[in-house]
Write a protein that holds these residues in place. Structure first.
Motif, PDB file in Angstrom:
ATOM      1  N   SER A  15       0.801  -1.227   0.000  1.00  0.00           N
ATOM      2  CA  SER A  15       0.000   0.000   0.000  1.00  0.00           C
ATOM      3  C   SER A  15       0.831   1.273   0.000  1.00  0.00           C
ATOM      4  N   PHE A  16       2.078   1.201   0.487  1.00  0.00           N
ATOM      5  CA  PHE A  16       2.921   2.391   0.600  1.00  0.00           C
ATOM      6  C   PHE A  16       4.359   1.981   0.333  1.00  0.00           C
ATOM      7  N   LYS A  17       4.933   2.494  -0.747  1.00  0.00           N
ATOM      8  CA  LYS A  17       6.310   2.175  -1.107  1.00  0.00           C
ATOM      9  C   LYS A  17       7.206   3.373  -0.811  1.00  0.00           C
ATOM     10  N   PRO A  18       8.495   3.124  -0.559  1.00  0.00           N
ATOM     11  CA  PRO A  18       9.417   4.241  -0.306  1.00  0.00           C
ATOM     12  C   PRO A  18       9.365   5.250  -1.442  1.00  0.00           C
ATOM     13  N   PRO A  19       9.208   6.534  -1.129  1.00  0.00           N
ATOM     14  CA  PRO A  19       9.124   7.565  -2.176  1.00  0.00           C
ATOM     15  C   PRO A  19      10.373   7.579  -3.046  1.00  0.00           C
ATOM     16  N   GLN A  20      10.184   7.981  -4.268  1.00  0.00           N
ATOM     17  CA  GLN A  20      11.291   8.040  -5.215  1.00  0.00           C
ATOM     18  C   GLN A  20      12.389   8.954  -4.687  1.00  0.00           C
ATOM     19  N   GLY A  21      13.620   8.485  -4.787  1.00  0.00           N
ATOM     20  CA  GLY A  21      14.760   9.271  -4.343  1.00  0.00           C
ATOM     21  C   GLY A  21      15.117   9.093  -2.886  1.00  0.00           C
ATOM     22  N   MET A  22      14.338   8.313  -2.148  1.00  0.00           N
ATOM     23  CA  MET A  22      14.635   8.109  -0.733  1.00  0.00           C
ATOM     24  C   MET A  22      15.841   7.192  -0.572  1.00  0.00           C
ATOM     25  N   ARG A  23      16.783   7.591   0.250  1.00  0.00           N
ATOM     26  CA  ARG A  23      17.955   6.766   0.521  1.00  0.00           C
ATOM     27  C   ARG A  23      17.557   5.647   1.476  1.00  0.00           C
ATOM     28  N   ILE A  24      17.712   4.433   1.032  1.00  0.00           N
ATOM     29  CA  ILE A  24      17.192   3.309   1.803  1.00  0.00           C
ATOM     30  C   ILE A  24      18.015   2.069   1.490  1.00  0.00           C
ATOM     31  N   THR A  25      18.291   1.266   2.504  1.00  0.00           N
ATOM     32  CA  THR A  25      19.043   0.033   2.289  1.00  0.00           C
ATOM     33  C   THR A  25      18.101  -1.044   1.777  1.00  0.00           C
ATOM     34  N   ASN A  26      18.694  -2.138   1.295  1.00  0.00           N
ATOM     35  CA  ASN A  26      17.876  -3.232   0.780  1.00  0.00           C
ATOM     36  C   ASN A  26      17.067  -3.914   1.882  1.00  0.00           C
ATOM     37  N   THR A  27      17.681  -4.067   3.050  1.00  0.00           N
ATOM     38  CA  THR A  27      16.938  -4.635   4.179  1.00  0.00           C
ATOM     39  C   THR A  27      15.743  -3.757   4.527  1.00  0.00           C
ATOM     40  N   GLU A  28      15.960  -2.442   4.531  1.00  0.00           N
ATOM     41  CA  GLU A  28      14.863  -1.526   4.838  1.00  0.00           C
ATOM     42  C   GLU A  28      13.742  -1.623   3.803  1.00  0.00           C
ATOM     43  N   SER A  29      14.103  -1.782   2.531  1.00  0.00           N
ATOM     44  CA  SER A  29      13.066  -1.870   1.504  1.00  0.00           C
ATOM     45  C   SER A  29      12.244  -3.139   1.661  1.00  0.00           C
ATOM     46  N   GLU A  30      12.873  -4.230   2.089  1.00  0.00           N
ATOM     47  CA  GLU A  30      12.133  -5.465   2.349  1.00  0.00           C
ATOM     48  C   GLU A  30      11.204  -5.304   3.545  1.00  0.00           C
ATOM     49  N   VAL A  31      11.710  -4.663   4.600  1.00  0.00           N
ATOM     50  CA  VAL A  31      10.877  -4.437   5.783  1.00  0.00           C
ATOM     51  C   VAL A  31       9.720  -3.492   5.455  1.00  0.00           C
ATOM     52  N   PHE A  57       3.892  -2.551   5.024  1.00  0.00           N
ATOM     53  CA  PHE A  57       2.770  -1.940   4.305  1.00  0.00           C
ATOM     54  C   PHE A  57       2.114  -2.880   3.299  1.00  0.00           C
ATOM     55  N   MET A  58       2.333  -4.184   3.472  1.00  0.00           N
ATOM     56  CA  MET A  58       1.629  -5.137   2.628  1.00  0.00           C
ATOM     57  C   MET A  58       0.141  -5.088   2.950  1.00  0.00           C
ATOM     58  N   SER A  59      -0.679  -5.231   1.940  1.00  0.00           N
ATOM     59  CA  SER A  59      -2.121  -5.093   2.097  1.00  0.00           C
ATOM     60  C   SER A  59      -2.661  -6.015   3.185  1.00  0.00           C
ATOM     61  N   THR A  60      -3.594  -5.500   3.986  1.00  0.00           N
ATOM     62  CA  THR A  60      -4.216  -6.311   5.030  1.00  0.00           C
ATOM     63  C   THR A  60      -5.140  -7.370   4.440  1.00  0.00           C
ATOM     64  N   GLU A  61      -5.390  -7.327   3.134  1.00  0.00           N
ATOM     65  CA  GLU A  61      -6.127  -8.408   2.493  1.00  0.00           C
ATOM     66  C   GLU A  61      -5.253  -9.649   2.370  1.00  0.00           C
ATOM     67  N   ILE A  62      -3.931  -9.452   2.424  1.00  0.00           N
ATOM     68  CA  ILE A  62      -2.992 -10.564   2.325  1.00  0.00           C
ATOM     69  C   ILE A  62      -2.531 -11.007   3.711  1.00  0.00           C
ATOM     70  N   LEU A  63      -2.099 -10.061   4.524  1.00  0.00           N
ATOM     71  CA  LEU A  63      -1.707 -10.325   5.900  1.00  0.00           C
ATOM     72  C   LEU A  63      -2.717  -9.660   6.825  1.00  0.00           C
ATOM     73  N   GLU A  64      -2.949 -10.253   7.970  1.00  0.00           N
ATOM     74  CA  GLU A  64      -4.088  -9.870   8.813  1.00  0.00           C
ATOM     75  C   GLU A  64      -4.025  -8.442   9.319  1.00  0.00           C
ATOM     76  N   GLY A  65      -2.871  -7.967   9.711  1.00  0.00           N
ATOM     77  CA  GLY A  65      -2.758  -6.646  10.318  1.00  0.00           C
ATOM     78  C   GLY A  65      -2.552  -6.707  11.817  1.00  0.00           C
ATOM     79  N   LYS A  66      -2.710  -7.906  12.396  1.00  0.00           N
ATOM     80  CA  LYS A  66      -2.543  -8.052  13.839  1.00  0.00           C
ATOM     81  C   LYS A  66      -1.134  -8.499  14.222  1.00  0.00           C
ATOM     82  N   GLU A  67      -0.288  -8.722  13.231  1.00  0.00           N
ATOM     83  CA  GLU A  67       1.070  -9.180  13.512  1.00  0.00           C
ATOM     84  C   GLU A  67       1.837  -8.105  14.276  1.00  0.00           C
ATOM     85  N   ILE A  68       2.507  -8.507  15.352  1.00  0.00           N
ATOM     86  CA  ILE A  68       3.293  -7.576  16.155  1.00  0.00           C
ATOM     87  C   ILE A  68       4.638  -7.344  15.459  1.00  0.00           C
TER      88      ILE A  68
END
Length: 391
Positions: free
Chosen positions: A113-129, A134-145
């Motif tokens: 639902s929300f991807k890092p804005p263009q030009g944002m300095r970000i590591t690969n681990t951060e992009s995966e996290v 922000f993966m859709s709650t239709e796929i993952l429940e949303g209650k995960e801690i």
């Protein structure tokens, strides 16, 4: 400030579920059914992955995937330079880590639902996290801690649904501000220069302002996690949630002897009320600090907070009401102003994403490594499925 009762995407979901042939052409109906099949399959595949099911079962799900023409994958983040929560650049990740990351292979159909804005300095681990948060709650429940802070007990817990309030134009939740408070409390105790500030969660200010607890009761409830000796304290940060419509920050500046009201979207109709609330918090703390057990030195005097003048700094960053950036601004003030008296901070398109990543990946989060591993496994599953589509 007006908020629609219909969540973003509700209208789209209603249209998909109606599937009324009279509303769509044959081609559109086929596309709608394909999208629904894809969403169903993604839910099954993700559930399988998260429950650690066998590889054979996952392979069977992948083999049953709806084989559609896929678009070229976008790159979420390729820069190897990272910024910490104070906005300073730190060391680059090794090149091998950059090459092995799955973030650069993420397909466009991935429901983020929300991807890092263009030009944002970000590591690969951060992009995966970021994709996992922000993966859709239709796929993952949303209650995960995703956050369990070292400090704060229940105030230091943040699930996916609360962190997703950091998406653009969303009103930031109480849980997010509470986790920011716990993160800063952790830094306060880790680093000597942070030991001169207290950060209190929104629940404290709510109970104090609504007179749901006496100052002595508040002291007993919050002292262990969020307070300490007052002798060398210079500032006390108190985030206030105004009727779940607006965030502002009250700072009790014990060094300069003033009460500071920070508001990124001042409302003339609410100004006097917010000033009154700031005064009430000052009086509440005046009574709390009359307890001599807050003083390590017998010579320390009780500060007369109730007599401090109230100050509203000029030239503060302001945002349109529709942006709902007040909560992000409160978080930034708390994070950046522990030893500064200038509050002229600004926000940009990257501020929300940076805050979400800091809350999950900072050292205060006891389950940081676990979340990083799950995020990588999630990306692995989806990218593996995408590779199957390509064959």
């Amino acid at each position: 400030m007006y908020f629609s009762s219909q969540k973003p995407g509700d209208r789209r979901q209603t249209i998909f579920q109606s599937s009324n042939p009279e509303l769509f052409t044959n081609t559109e109906m086929v596309l709608i059914r394909e999208i629904e099949d894809m969403k169903k399959w993604l839910r099954q595949l993700t559930a399988c992955m998260l429950k650690n099911n066998t590889n054979s079962l996952m392979a069977r799900l992948v083999s049953q995937s709806p084989r559609k023409t896929m678009l070229e994958p976008p790159t979420l983040g390729s820069s190897s330079t990272k910024q910490n929560f104070r906005g300073k650049e730190i060391d680059q990740e090794p090149e091998s880590v950059q090459q092995d990351s799955l973030a650069s292979k993420m397909p466009k159909w991935m429901p983020v639902s929300f991807k890092p804005p263009q030009g944002m300095r970000i590591t690969n681990t951060e992009s995966e996290v970021a994709a996992y948060i922000f993966m859709s709650t239709e796929i993952l429940e949303g209650k995960e801690i995703l956050v369990r802070s070292i400090y704060g007990g229940k105030f230091g817990i943040g699930d996916r649904r609360s962190l997703q309030t950091l998406m653009p134009s969303h009103y930031v939740s109480n849980e997010v501000i509470s986790v920011v408070v716990c993160m800063m409390t952790n830094y306060r105790d880790m680093m000597s220069d942070y030991a001169f500030c207290w950060y209190l969660p929104p629940k404290f200010t709510q109970q104090a302002l609504e007179l749901k607890a006496t100052p002595n009761t508040l002291s007993r409830r919050y002292r262990t996690c969020f307070m300490g000796y007052i002798d060398l304290i210079s500032k006390i940060f108190l985030p206030v949630n105004d009727e779940d419509l607006h965030w502002y920050l009250v700072v009790l500046d014990l060094e300069d002897e003033k009460v500071i009201l920070l508001d990124s979207n001042p409302n003339p109709d609410r100004r006097e009320w917010r000033i009154l609330q700031a005064r009430k918090l000052a009086i509440c703390f005046q009574e709390i600090l009359m307890d001599r057990t807050f003083y390590d030195l017998r010579t320390s005097e009780c500060p007369r907070i109730d007599e401090f003048p109230l100050v509203e700094p000029e030239g503060l960053f302001q945002h349109p009401s529709s942006y709902n950036d007040c909560g992000v601004m409160v978080a930034k003030w708390m994070m950046d102003n522990k030893d500064e008296n200038t509050y002229d901070r600004i926000l940009n398109s990257k501020s929300r994403m940076r805050l979400a990543l800091d809350l999950v990946l900072d050292s205060h989060n006891n389950i940081k490594d676990e979340v990083v591993n799950i995020a990588h496994r999630t990306l692995t599953t989806f990218i593996g499925a995408w590779a199957t589509f390509e064959e």
